[in-house]
Each structure stands twice: as C-alpha cells, then as structure tokens.
Design an enzyme around this catalytic site. Structure first.
Site, PDB file in Angstrom:
ATOM      1  N   GLY A 238       0.761  -1.145  -0.234  1.00 16.98           N
ATOM      2  CA  GLY A 238      -0.001   0.065  -0.039  1.00 16.98           C
ATOM      3  C   GLY A 238       0.942   1.167   0.013  1.00 16.98           C
ATOM      4  CB  SER A 239      -0.119   4.876   0.508  1.00 18.86           C
ATOM      5  OG  SER A 239      -0.810   4.569   1.760  1.00 18.86           O
ATOM      6  CB  THR A 242      -1.126   2.990   5.092  1.00 16.23           C
ATOM      7  OG1 THR A 242      -2.021   3.636   4.464  1.00 16.23           O
ATOM      8  CG2 THR A 242      -1.593   1.771   5.728  1.00 16.23           C
ATOM      9  CD  GLU A 260       5.436  -6.676  -1.876  1.00 14.91           C
ATOM     10  OE1 GLU A 260       4.447  -6.458  -2.648  1.00 14.91           O
ATOM     11  OE2 GLU A 260       6.244  -7.687  -1.776  1.00 14.91           O
ATOM     12  CB  CYS A 293       2.921  -0.072  -6.971  1.00 12.75           C
ATOM     13  SG  CYS A 293       3.256  -1.816  -7.455  1.00 12.75           S
TER      14      CYS A 293
END
Ligand code: NAD
Length: 494
Positions: A238-239, A242, A260, A293
């Site tokens: 995710g980001s 987070t 990741e 991504c």
C-alpha cells in the site's frame, strides 16, 4: 444499517458473501458499508464493517489453527495449495468479472493474465516448498549444522485495491506454504474477491482458521491487527503513510514487517534504443488506468530523439480505447473511486498551474463521465515539482529530456522512491553501466513487467522494506533456524 445477520450479495451474477471469514465460518458485524463499482458508481455489495473485535477474533482463530497447520507435512500443505489453484482455475471467469466490477480493471486482463497468475501464485509456492527450498547442511569440527524453516505463526496480510486478488495471493500462498496461518485484510474499496477466495479455501479443504478474512476500513481494523502480540508477521502492500502507521503499531511487539509501497519509477530511453519497442512500452505505462505501483511514469528521453519519440507516443496513446472495462476491446477503464479521481485531478490541475503542459489529456473524460480520466502526458514540468516527485497513481505520465548518462541517472534517482526502473538502450555496456547506478528493486532492460516468482521483489528507499518472492518469501514468513549438533555425543547408537 445495524444488524448482525449474514448478508449475501449478487455481483455480476455471482453470489458473494459480504461478511468476514473467521475460524471457518461467516461472521457479520453490526455495522456495514457499501461497496461501489467504479464502472457506474453504483452500490454493488453490502460489506461487514470490521473493528477491533473482529480483528482479535480472526487472530485468535488463526492462532488456534496454527499448531496443526505448522505440523502438517509440506507435501500435504502443497497438495491443498494446488487444490486451491484448481478451484481458482475452475472459477476463473467468476473471479474475473467480480474483480472487474469491483475495481474497474480490464476484464480482458483479469481473464487472460491476472486470474491465471493468481492460480500460479499458489502452484508456484506449493512447488517451491517441496522442490526448491534448500535446507543447507555443513560440518564444523565434528558438529553438524542444519538449517530449517520453521513456520513463524500468524501472518497478517494487508493489501490494496489496484490488483486485489493478485497482490493478496502473492502473500497468502507463501505464508500458507510456510506453515503460517493467515488473516487477510483486503482494501475496503475492493472486498469481493477475497471473500470468494475464502469460499475456495473452504471448498479445497483448508482446515478452519488457517485462512481468515477481516473486512473493513484500514483505520478502524488496522491497529488491532498490526498491534496484536499474537501476530508473528505483517506483510503490507500500500501507501507510504499507511506503512508508517503500521510500523509504529508493529513496533510495540517488534513484529517483523514486509512493506511493498509506492513508486515514481523512471523509464529511460536512450537514442540508441529500439524506438518501436520503447514507444510501445511507454504507452503501456497507462495500463490499469495508471494504477500500477511499478509503472515507469517518468519518461526520461535523450534529447536527440525527443521530438520523434513524443510524436510517436502521442499517436499511439491517442489510439487507446477508453471505456467499459467489461468490453474486451477496451484498453483503459475507469479509476477506482470518486475520491481517487479527485486526487488524480488535483495533481493534474496543480501541475498545470505550476507551468507544466498537457500534450494529451489533462482532465476527466467528459464524454464518458463517471470515473474515467483521460490518459495524460505532461512536458515542461518544473524540475523538483510535485508532478515529477510524488506518486499520482493514475493515467498521468511526464516527459523530460536528458543529454548524458550522468544526467539520466541523476534524474532517474531524483525521488524518494526506488521501486522499479525501466531502461531502453541498444547498447549492452550502457545498460550495465547505467543499470548499476539506478536505485530500484526491479530493473527492466528493454522490456517491462516480465515477472518470475523466483526473483526477489520489493522496493528500495521509501518504496519498501524487505523482499518477497522465491526464497525471500520463505525467509520472511519463517523463523529460519540453525541447529548445530555435536555428532560425538549420541548415547543410543544412532
Ligand atoms: P493504502 O495504504 O491507503 O491502503 C492499503 C491497505 O492498507 C488497505 O487495505 C487499507 O484498508 C489498509 N490500511 C489503511 N490504513 C491502515 C492502518 N492504519 N492500519 C492498517 N491498515 C491500513 O493504499 P492504497 O491506496 O489502497 O494502495 C495504493 C498504494 O499501494 C500506492 O501507493 C501503490 O503504489 C501501492 N502499491 C504498491 C505495490 C508494490 O508492490 N510495491 C503494489 C500495489 C500498490
């Protein structure tokens, strides 16, 4: 709506439970939330809105199931993973249409690439466990060293919406193969295929509690999952913001995390590159409406070929068909949500205000309406500006020029990220020289998106922590143990 009755949804003709999957049974929360399709912004499902209680129950179920699963012989674990893969293949069309309805990505991609890959994720890690995972042995002055891979416990897996089942199974398969039990928290924007996978694991005969799904909003369920002392591993895709929250929560128990995260990857095109291939690959960076991504979103083109490259890029990109992702001839579907489209448009409008020029695109698709954003290419962006440094995660590319290798490397490495790099050149020496200087977890030379599960995968700098794939996955999900035995002290004559 407040009710603890179970809820079944029918999505694109497929029955999908809207509830958690905990300890081998469906569990409803008192609160629910609506799942909206990006195709037409209609509500397609009602989903249980999990909180700390459901998170704790899922971790407890996974903890209870762990000893038996960890003791299950690898060959039996592998057999069950292959059975899951069989069922994914049997239900491939259902999974594909539900995923497309849920996240708006192309049905064509789900049918041909993504869902077969989901099945492959299970087969690969099943086979790797049985055939490829080495248990090194060596002697030290009469002592035998033996390396073993002990399952670590309960793995919490938290995943995003851009490739929901693909990214989740990339973690679930090695975690289960390792002998860990799993709690999956899918993204709230795309809860559906995780729920279908829960059915598949049950039908495949996976024991109750080995695989669990908790639905809900990250900020409501996340802390309870990542701060639980009974969790042995956290793998998150995710980001970056987070990831910071998860790292903080995991720190209380020193729980190992694999992250990741985002990217702002460069695609470097030298004048000696095969132009057809470079242009085709550059346009491919719009795949999944730019919600990839790994995408090489910063096109860095050698100045001597800039005009030709730009003209050919624009011609090719202009022929992309944008529309309903269920139509097999569509090239670009909608973005995932209204909130996300507004975020993308914010980046685009600020870039324009900042002096960048949109050669194509530059706004939502007014003909299609809804969540369709036009593929956009910016030139003349200010060095150091937001559009060149921050992840947009939409169909937005930038083009900059360079003259020397040194300049290309400096520009390529000029962000806080280091997920991927894409390099086009006809000169193998140059590829080696430049490639060695690029900060990236994955570097593609004269290609893009070729992926072998034996390879390490992850990001450098703020693009990630750790690597998964092949042995690296087992390294993460297992407690790697060395047993050093004095061979001269046996008393039973063994
Ligand atoms: P996000 O970080 O907002 O959400 C990802 C997941 O984290 C969701 O399941 C969400 O519910 C959960 N979450 C949110 N807050 C949480 C909290 N406080 N605690 C625990 N979990 C929480 O990211 P997103 O918008 O869903 O995904 C897009 C991002 O993911 C982009 O940055 C993209 O680059 C990245 N991504 C990376 C890879 C990779 O392999 N490197 C792959 C795909 C996407």
């Amino acid at each position: 709506m407040s009710s603890t009755t179970l809820h079944m949804n029918t999505v694109a003709g497929v029955e999908v439970s809207g509830d958690h999957w905990i300890g081998g049974r469906r569990v409803a929360s008192p609160e629910r939330f609506d799942d909206v399709s990006p195709i037409d912004e209609q509500v397609i499902a009602s989903i249980s809105r999990g909180g700390p209680a459901e998170a704790a129950a899922a971790v407890a179920a996974a903890k209870a199931a762990f000893p038996a699963w960890a003791a299950t012989p690898p060959a039996e674990r592998a057999r069950l993973l292959h059975r899951i893969a069989d069922l994914v293949e049997e239900r491939l069309e259902q999974l594909a249409i539900v995923e497309t309805t849920d996240n708006g990505a192309l049905l064509r991609s789900h049918l041909r690439g993504v869902m077969p890959r989901v099945a492959h994720n299970f087969r690969f890690f099943a086979d790797y466990l049985v055939n490829d995972l080495h248990h090194p042995e060596f002697e030290t002055r009469g002592h035998r060293n033996h390396v073993s891979w002990d399952p670590s416990g309960v793995a919490v897996l938290i995943t995003p919406w851009n490739a929901p089942l693909m990214l989740a199974t990339w973690k679930i398969a090695p975690a289960l193969a390792s002998g860990c039990t799993v709690v999956l928290k899918p993204a709230e924007w795309t809860p559906l295929t995780a729920s279908l996978l829960a059915d598949i694991t049950a039908d495949a005969g996976l024991p109750a509690g080995v695989f669990n799904v908790v639905q809900g909003y990250g900020e409501e369920v996340g802390d309870a999952l990542t701060g639980d002392p009974d969790v042995s591993r956290i793998s998150f895709t995710g980001s970056v913001p987070t990831a910071r929250l998860i790292a903080r929560s995991a720190a209380a128990n020193l729980t190992p995390c694999s992250f990741e995260l985002g990217g702002k990857s460069p695609m470097i095109v030298f004048a000696d590159a095969d132009m057809d291939s470079a242009v085709a690959n550059a346009v491919e960076q719009y795949d999944n409406a730019g919600q990839v991504c790994l995408a090489g979103v910063r096109l860095l083109v050698q100045d001597s070929i800039r005009d030709e490259f730009l003209a050919r890029f624009v011609e090719r990109a202009s022929s992309l068909r944008q529309g309903d992702p269920r139509d097999l001839t569509t090239d670009i579907g909608p973005n995932v949500s209204r909130e996300h489209v507004d975020r993308i448009d914010g980046f685009v409008q600020r870039a324009i205000a900042d002096g960048a020029r949109a050669v194509i695109g530059g706004g939502p698709d007014v003909d299609l309406g809804g969540l369709f954003y036009r593929p956009t290419l910016f030139v003349d962006a200010q060095p150091g500006s937001e559009i060149l440094t921050e992840e947009v995660f939409g169909p937005v590319l930038t083009l900059q020029t360079f003259s020397t290798e040194e300049e290309a490397v400096a520009m390529a490495n000029g962000t806080e990220f280091g997920l991927a790099g894409v390099l086009f050149t006809g000169d193998p020496d140059r590829a080696e020289r430049v490639g060695a200087q690029l900060v990236a977890g994955t570097l593609w030379v004269n290609c893009f998106f070729v992926r072998d599960l034996r390879a390490p995968f992850g990001g450098s700098r703020h693009s990630g922590v750790g690597r998964e794939g092949g042995t690296w996955s087992f390294d993460f999900y297992c407690d790697v143990k060395n047993t050093c035995t004095n061979q001269d002290r046996w008393t039973t004559g063994r």
